[in-house]
Scaffold this active site. Structure first.
Site, PDB file in Angstrom:
ATOM      1  N   ALA A   1       0.765  -1.192  -0.254  1.00 34.56           N
ATOM      2  CA  ALA A   1      -0.038  -0.074  -0.060  1.00 34.56           C
ATOM      3  C   ALA A   1       0.942   1.094   0.097  1.00 34.56           C
ATOM      4  O   ALA A   1       1.995   1.188   0.375  1.00 34.56           O
ATOM      5  CB  ALA A   1      -0.788   0.036   1.247  1.00 34.56           C
TER       6      ALA A   1
ATOM      7  N   GLY B   1       0.528  -5.206   0.911  1.00 32.70           N
ATOM      8  CA  GLY B   1      -0.804  -5.405  -0.251  1.00 32.70           C
ATOM      9  C   GLY B   1      -0.207  -6.001  -1.321  1.00 32.70           C
ATOM     10  O   GLY B   1      -1.284  -6.857  -1.834  1.00 32.70           O
TER      11      GLY B   1
ATOM     12  N   GLU C   1      -0.283  -9.696  -0.742  1.00 35.33           N
ATOM     13  CA  GLU C   1      -1.813  -9.937  -0.545  1.00 35.33           C
ATOM     14  C   GLU C   1      -2.804 -10.153  -1.740  1.00 35.33           C
ATOM     15  O   GLU C   1      -3.454 -10.932  -1.825  1.00 35.33           O
ATOM     16  CB  GLU C   1      -2.533  -8.816   0.619  1.00 35.33           C
ATOM     17  CG  GLU C   1      -1.786  -8.873   1.984  1.00 35.33           C
ATOM     18  CD  GLU C   1      -2.332  -8.188   2.832  1.00 35.33           C
ATOM     19  OE1 GLU C   1      -2.306  -6.945   2.653  1.00 35.33           O
ATOM     20  OE2 GLU C   1      -3.084  -8.454   3.946  1.00 35.33           O
TER      21      GLU C   1
ATOM     22  N   GLU D   1       4.113  -5.246   7.444  1.00 35.59           N
ATOM     23  CA  GLU D   1       3.462  -4.327   8.021  1.00 35.59           C
ATOM     24  C   GLU D   1       3.608  -3.916   9.461  1.00 35.59           C
ATOM     25  O   GLU D   1       3.671  -2.961  10.136  1.00 35.59           O
ATOM     26  CB  GLU D   1       1.828  -4.597   7.770  1.00 35.59           C
ATOM     27  CG  GLU D   1       1.320  -4.347   6.772  1.00 35.59           C
ATOM     28  CD  GLU D   1       1.514  -5.556   5.608  1.00 35.59           C
ATOM     29  OE1 GLU D   1       2.225  -6.623   5.825  1.00 35.59           O
ATOM     30  OE2 GLU D   1       0.957  -5.619   4.740  1.00 35.59           O
TER      31      GLU D   1
HETATM   32  N1  COA Z   1       4.422   3.429   0.184  1.00 36.19           N
HETATM   33  C1  COA Z   1       4.975   4.920  -0.325  1.00 36.19           C
HETATM   34  N2  COA Z   1       6.324   5.114  -0.808  1.00 36.19           N
HETATM   35  C2  COA Z   1       7.055   3.775  -0.903  1.00 36.19           C
HETATM   36  C3  COA Z   1       6.616   2.629  -0.293  1.00 36.19           C
HETATM   37  C4  COA Z   1       5.260   2.476   0.062  1.00 36.19           C
HETATM   38  N3  COA Z   1       4.892   1.214   0.091  1.00 36.19           N
HETATM   39  N4  COA Z   1       7.689   1.638  -0.540  1.00 36.19           N
HETATM   40  C5  COA Z   1       8.543   2.637  -1.032  1.00 36.19           C
HETATM   41  N5  COA Z   1       8.271   3.797  -1.166  1.00 36.19           N
HETATM   42  C6  COA Z   1       9.149   4.958  -1.587  1.00 36.19           C
HETATM   43  C7  COA Z   1      10.144   5.335  -0.810  1.00 36.19           C
HETATM   44  O1  COA Z   1       9.604   6.400   0.265  1.00 36.19           O
HETATM   45  C8  COA Z   1      11.186   6.032  -1.640  1.00 36.19           C
HETATM   46  O2  COA Z   1      10.650   7.347  -2.049  1.00 36.19           O
HETATM   47  P1  COA Z   1      11.580   8.412  -2.380  1.00 36.19           P
HETATM   48  O3  COA Z   1      12.533   8.111  -3.596  1.00 36.19           O
HETATM   49  O4  COA Z   1      10.564   9.599  -2.712  1.00 36.19           O
HETATM   50  O5  COA Z   1      12.444   8.625  -0.952  1.00 36.19           O
HETATM   51  C9  COA Z   1      11.141   5.175  -2.948  1.00 36.19           C
HETATM   52  O6  COA Z   1       9.826   4.416  -2.897  1.00 36.19           O
HETATM   53  C10 COA Z   1      12.036   4.000  -2.970  1.00 36.19           C
HETATM   54  O7  COA Z   1      12.258   3.432  -1.776  1.00 36.19           O
HETATM   55  P2  COA Z   1      13.435   2.892  -0.920  1.00 36.19           P
HETATM   56  O8  COA Z   1      13.103   2.558   0.338  1.00 36.19           O
HETATM   57  O9  COA Z   1      14.302   4.100  -0.889  1.00 36.19           O
HETATM   58  O10 COA Z   1      14.088   1.805  -2.032  1.00 36.19           O
HETATM   59  P3  COA Z   1      14.823   0.533  -1.456  1.00 36.19           P
HETATM   60  O11 COA Z   1      15.282  -0.025  -2.582  1.00 36.19           O
HETATM   61  O12 COA Z   1      15.956   0.815  -0.608  1.00 36.19           O
HETATM   62  O13 COA Z   1      13.801  -0.413  -0.604  1.00 36.19           O
HETATM   63  C11 COA Z   1      11.716  -1.479  -0.184  1.00 36.19           C
HETATM   64  C12 COA Z   1      12.734  -0.811  -1.076  1.00 36.19           C
HETATM   65  C13 COA Z   1      10.295  -1.904  -0.795  1.00 36.19           C
HETATM   66  C14 COA Z   1      12.362  -2.479   0.557  1.00 36.19           C
HETATM   67  C15 COA Z   1      11.436  -0.388   0.941  1.00 36.19           C
HETATM   68  O14 COA Z   1      11.024   0.949   0.267  1.00 36.19           O
HETATM   69  C16 COA Z   1      10.212  -0.729   2.042  1.00 36.19           C
HETATM   70  O15 COA Z   1      10.530  -1.580   2.817  1.00 36.19           O
HETATM   71  N6  COA Z   1       9.114  -0.320   1.621  1.00 36.19           N
HETATM   72  C17 COA Z   1       7.907  -0.411   2.347  1.00 36.19           C
HETATM   73  C18 COA Z   1       7.297  -1.600   2.120  1.00 36.19           C
HETATM   74  C19 COA Z   1       6.178  -1.963   2.897  1.00 36.19           C
HETATM   75  O16 COA Z   1       6.092  -1.666   4.106  1.00 36.19           O
HETATM   76  N7  COA Z   1       4.932  -2.170   2.413  1.00 36.19           N
HETATM   77  C20 COA Z   1       3.868  -2.585   3.195  1.00 36.19           C
HETATM   78  C21 COA Z   1       2.980  -1.363   3.377  1.00 36.19           C
HETATM   79  S1  COA Z   1       1.752  -1.679   4.589  1.00 36.19           S
END
Ligand code: COA
Length: 702
Positions: free
Chosen positions: A66, A104, A107, A127
């Site tokens: 999400a 998500g 999911e 999450e």
């Molecule tokens: N929602 C909104 N923005 C997100 C996102 C999400 N679920 N996941 C990543 N982003 C954004 C980051 O804020 C970043 O934005 P920016 O460039 O403006 O700073 C960009 O996407 C890249 O993410 P980043 O974390 O820098 O890349 P990474 O390759 O180091 O790591 C992930 C990627 C997916 C491992 C990490 O972003 C992450 O853990 N995201 C959350 C995933 C999550 O918790 N999903 C479930 C949500 S309930």
């Protein structure tokens, strides 16, 4: 993340529809995406020329989850509704998973009838790390697909499951190379187009039947959730919901999950954890980067000095799979360093967090060397020698002679001015600080300290090195203690002075562990050794005639009470036991000092202790930001979370402070300034924000 609305495209290959989520960079489920998924699936079902559907992500990722920025705001459609549309499709849906398939994203994949992944796929339900639980059926579908124990492990750890493990668990049915994913998914979809009934996770019973008979399925998870449950509701709710997956029909389980999710989404803990997530991403943004410049990866690092920090840094490289040379001129010290490394790995083996084969592979990556000529071809050097300016300057002068022109020259100094060190070379632009926190192989913070002459490329390369080590790099400026330790120093001073006024180490530590720290500050001091700050204090006292001496710790060190390593410090320790036990000798020393100084004794409330300690640091943090030694207030929060064990569910020092309010803190700091004198001089930035009514965490360097 790009704020432009993403799209969901509809394409066809033969009789297979391809529904592609296109929301760069990671295809998060932003506004409109869920609705479009529902529309596209409906379109495919209505399309007479279509027999099967592939759900894919544009670019190198499926769906990272999400959109975290949307939490706490109204959504037109929930993820469980769009997932339900996939599950209800009359035509089979194949999830084609590359890269991140998280939250998500997973999911939605679980709601599909089949899942194919690439070798690069990373699947998970992270999450809980954001103070949430999976909210689109994850707690109900995952246990049906992989069983209670596996599901609880994935949900409670929030970890990323790699493709081969996902295949082993049955999370995906097939793995292919990324370049052929779409072709393979389309072929697969065409191949199963006629198979009925559709295999639905929702109807799976095999695991559920086995799990219902397993009396211990929840034991480990329940223990974990109750340990974390003191401050976090997410893990407890996750266990409750996974349990419900055994007992309730799917729709009821999903309804309960939705209720719990809605509660958590608006909780303080989730807000704080979401803030921490974005603060860490913001810290990675370093202004001034030349357009298009991509800092090269450090591939041949050397660490100079095989003491505690040097060997910890060498382990950090080995753990990241990078071959590293460990230089120490003194043969015995080198041997001791290698023994320390072996002992660190042996302790991990005992805790079963590593295997002997992994240890052998990592030890083989660490090459002990004795001379500078052995490191001359290295692309980065991290100096971690004795904290004395003449020793450091000598090392850097030597490095200047032997190292290649483009080598990165870093110092792990925690106190010595970067410019002074850089001046020992003819290439100050290549010199910067890379300040690790003990234990260097564990703590995630890597403070990248910019000297006056450090080039932006040097800073970007050093920051990338930290990130490649799995650390969080935060750029700061050179000043006494740099930004992280300097912002914590006032807390340390106040905790010592509280003793003189009548508090005891045990009380202060309890306040801080109740707040959420894993250890109290006095227990931490015993662990790192009271003698470390002793020298720094002597140096400061010599440099500043107005310096407020800290008599209690000085006296303890002079009595030989240097901390855990000698069995006595702020507490006493039984041999072979790390439990801190209150020691009447310490209480006596405190009482003596108070008597000699004529300080009246009184009692403290827990809240007063907390505020005395943290407000002192909030005030200093404001000074650091206003002097430009940190780029942003949120960077200080990131440093406290990753360097000092500040409880993550409280967001960070300044995030927490905003919960009290800048004006109230400023008033209190002014009162204490009157009472205690100059160490409480209010920061101009704090006064400004208090007057203007803004938030401390939004402050940026001028
Ligand atoms: N929602 C909104 N923005 C997100 C996102 C999400 N679920 N996941 C990543 N982003 C954004 C980051 O804020 C970043 O934005 P920016 O460039 O403006 O700073 C960009 O996407 C890249 O993410 P980043 O974390 O820098 O890349 P990474 O390759 O180091 O790591 C992930 C990627 C997916 C491992 C990490 O972003 C992450 O853990 N995201 C959350 C995933 C999550 O918790 N999903 C479930 C949500 S309930």
């Amino acid at each position: 993340m790009n704020d432009a609305a993403g799209t969901v495209t509809y394409g066809k290959r033969g009789r297979v529809a391809i529904v592609t989520i296109d929301n760069p960079p990671l295809n998060a489920l932003g506004p409109g995406i869920r609705e479009s998924i529902v529309d596209r699936v409906r379109e495919a079902n209505a399309d007479g020329g279509i027999e099967a559907i592939v759900l894919a992500g544009a670019g190198r990722h499926f769906i990272a989850g999400a959109d975290i920025r949307q939490f706490g705001k109204a959504r037109a459609m929930s993820s469980s509704t769009s997932a339900a549309a996939l599950a209800a499709s009359a035509k089979p849906v194949v999830a084609a998973i590359d890269g991140y398939c998280l939250g998500g994203g997973l999911e939605h994949a679980l709601a599909c009838h089949y899942r194919i992944a690439t070798t690069d796929a990373r699947l998970g339900l992270p999450e809980v790390k954001l103070g949430l639980i999976p909210g689109a059926g994850g707690t109900q579908r995952l246990p049906r697909l992989v069983g209670i124990r596996n599901a609880l492990d994935i949900i409670l750890s929030g970890r990323h499951v790699a493709a081969d493990e996902a295949l082993e668990l049955g999370l995906v049915t097939k793995i292919v190379e990324p370049s052929v994913l779409l072709d393979a998914a389309v072929d697969f979809a065409a191949g199963v187009a006629a198979v009925r009934p559709l295999p639905s996770v929702d109807a799976m019973e095999t695991w559920r039947e086995a799990d219902r008979r397993d009396p211990h399925a929840f034991d480990a998870a329940e223990q974990l959730a109750s340990r974390q449950g003191r401050h976090l509701k997410g893990p407890r709710y996750a266990v409750e919901l996974v349990r419900a997956s055994l007992q309730l029909p799917l729709e009821e389980g999903i309804r309960l999950e939705g209720e719990r999710f809605a509660e958590l989404e608006n909780s303080e803990e989730s807000r704080a954890l979401r803030y921490a997530f974005f603060a860490e991403r913001t810290a990675a943004k370093i202004p001034g980067a030349p357009p298009g410049y991509v800092p090269p990866r450090v591939e041949r690092p050397a660490v100079i000095g095989a003491g505690t920090m040097g060997s910890g840094i060498a382990i950090a490289f080995a753990d990241a799979g990078v071959p590293v040379r460990l230089l120490e001129a003194d043969g015995e010290a080198l041997q001791r360093g290698m023994q320390r490394i072996a002992a660190t790995y042996a302790a991990k083996l005992k805790r079963k967090t590593i295997t002997q084969e992994e240890i052998d592979a990592r030890m083989a990556l660490i090459r002990p060397v004795a001379g500078y000529h052995d490191i001359a071809d290295c692309d980065a050097v991290i100096e971690a020698v004795f904290e004395r300016i003449d020793v450091k300057r000598e090392v850097f002068a030597r490095l200047d002679e032997v190292m290649n022109a483009d080598a990165l020259l870093l110092t792990n100094s925690s106190a010595i001015d970067i410019d002074t060190i850089a001046a020992a070379t003819r290439r100050p632009q290549s010199v910067a600080g890379s300040h690790f926190f003990a234990p260097a192989n564990v703590m995630k913070l890597c403070e990248i300290v910019k000297g006056d002459a450090s080039s932006i490329q040097t800073i970007l390369r050093a920051a990338r090195m930290g990130r490649d080590l799995g650390k969080i790099s935060v750029v700061t400026g050179s000043c006494d203690g740099f930004a992280a330790n300097r912002s914590r120093a006032p807390l340390v001073t106040e905790m010592m002075l509280l003793l003189e006024e009548g508090a005891l180490p045990g009380q202060v530590d309890k306040v801080m562990t109740d707040f959420g720290y894993p250890m109290g500050p006095f227990a931490v001091s015993d662990l790192s050794g009271l003698d470390i700050s002793y020298d720094t204090r002597k140096r400061r006292a010599a440099a500043d005639p107005g310096y407020r001496k800290l008599y209690v710790p000085d006296r303890l060190v002079e009595m030989g009470r240097k901390g855990q390593k000698v069995g006595a410090g702020w507490y006493r320790y039984e041999p072979g036991d790390r439990t801190p036990r209150p020691d009447p000798v310490v209480a006596q020393v405190i009482a003596e000092v108070a008597r000699e100084l004529g300080i009246p004794q009184r009692t403290f409330t827990d809240d007063e202790i907390l505020r005395r300690l943290l407000f002192a640091s909030v005030n200093e943090a404001c000074k650091i930001v206003q002097e430009g030694k940190a780029l942003r207030a949120s960077d200080i929060d990131v440093m406290w979370l990753n360097g000092f064990g500040f409880p993550r569910h409280r967001g960070g020092l300044l995030y927490w402070a905003d919960g009290i309010g800048a004006a109230a803190i400023h008033r209190q700091v002014c009162e204490w300034h009157e009472l205690y004198g100059k160490r409480w001089k209010p920061a101009g930035l704090l006064a400004g924000i208090a007057a203007a009514g803004g938030r401390l965490r939004d402050a940026v360097a001028p």
